[in-house]
Design an enzyme around this catalytic site. Sequence first.
Site, mmCIF file in Angstrom:
data_model
loop_
_atom_site.group_PDB
_atom_site.id
_atom_site.type_symbol
_atom_site.label_atom_id
_atom_site.label_comp_id
_atom_site.label_asym_id
_atom_site.label_seq_id
_atom_site.Cartn_x
_atom_site.Cartn_y
_atom_site.Cartn_z
ATOM 1 N N HIS A 85 0.841 -1.220 0.000
ATOM 2 C CA HIS A 85 0.000 0.000 0.000
ATOM 3 C C HIS A 85 0.862 1.251 0.000
ATOM 4 O O HIS A 85 0.974 1.908 1.025
ATOM 5 C CB HIS A 85 -0.901 0.002 1.221
ATOM 6 C CG HIS A 85 -2.072 0.925 1.118
ATOM 7 N ND1 HIS A 85 -2.043 2.238 1.519
ATOM 8 C CD2 HIS A 85 -3.318 0.698 0.666
ATOM 9 C CE1 HIS A 85 -3.235 2.783 1.339
ATOM 10 N NE2 HIS A 85 -4.022 1.872 0.828
ATOM 11 N N ILE A 109 1.571 5.016 1.213
ATOM 12 C CA ILE A 109 0.609 5.842 1.931
ATOM 13 C C ILE A 109 0.064 5.000 3.082
ATOM 14 O O ILE A 109 -0.319 3.846 2.882
ATOM 15 C CB ILE A 109 -0.555 6.277 1.017
ATOM 16 C CG1 ILE A 109 -0.037 7.099 -0.168
ATOM 17 C CG2 ILE A 109 -1.601 7.070 1.802
ATOM 18 C CD1 ILE A 109 -1.092 7.357 -1.231
ATOM 19 N N GLY A 163 -5.905 4.303 5.433
ATOM 20 C CA GLY A 163 -6.829 5.041 6.297
ATOM 21 C C GLY A 163 -7.325 4.237 7.473
ATOM 22 O O GLY A 163 -7.441 4.751 8.588
ATOM 23 N N VAL A 164 -7.619 2.952 7.253
ATOM 24 C CA VAL A 164 -8.129 2.126 8.352
ATOM 25 C C VAL A 164 -7.083 1.972 9.461
ATOM 26 O O VAL A 164 -7.429 1.927 10.639
ATOM 27 C CB VAL A 164 -8.628 0.750 7.870
ATOM 28 C CG1 VAL A 164 -9.829 0.901 6.977
ATOM 29 C CG2 VAL A 164 -7.548 -0.036 7.175
ATOM 30 N N GLU A 172 -7.241 3.251 13.313
ATOM 31 C CA GLU A 172 -6.902 2.329 14.400
ATOM 32 C C GLU A 172 -5.847 2.933 15.321
ATOM 33 O O GLU A 172 -5.947 2.841 16.548
ATOM 34 C CB GLU A 172 -6.417 0.990 13.833
ATOM 35 C CG GLU A 172 -5.930 0.002 14.879
ATOM 36 C CD GLU A 172 -7.011 -0.530 15.808
ATOM 37 O OE1 GLU A 172 -6.647 -0.961 16.925
ATOM 38 O OE2 GLU A 172 -8.198 -0.542 15.431
#
Length: 147
Positions: free
Chosen positions: A51, A57, A60-61, A65
């Site tokens: 990723h 990057i 987002g998850v 978290e």
Amino acid sequence: MAITLDITEIKKILPHRFPMLLVDRILDLEPMKWAVGVKNITVGEIQFLGHFPNDPIMPGVLLIEAMAQVGGVAMLYPPENRGKIAVFAKIDKVRFHRKVIPGDQVVTRAEVVKIHGNMGVIHCEGKVNDEPACECDCFFSLQDKAE
């Protein structure tokens, strides 16, 4: 007086371990009220294998978290909550303001908005270089850890 926690102390509070322990340091906290914590983003983290390898990057998850774990420290710090886990019930009002990349340091302020029994809401704001990176409201349930 500021309460600061290094990674050894954080591991006594949060049940997470590599690769899911996403808080490196707590800069200050008022238990059951708020916490300020740091996540250093490094290129050697496993998520960057995919990723994205040529333009890494922070997913987002995982950013959400990491921010929620700062709130988890605030909730799980009191002795009566040690050994419990904070489980997501809902995530709301998520806003991503900028990419988070290796070399960044995300500083999160997690503020307890509401607690009712074992349920609650924490508002999280993560910043990089004092610029907003992400914010969200995390609804959670405090539960006993399964043995």
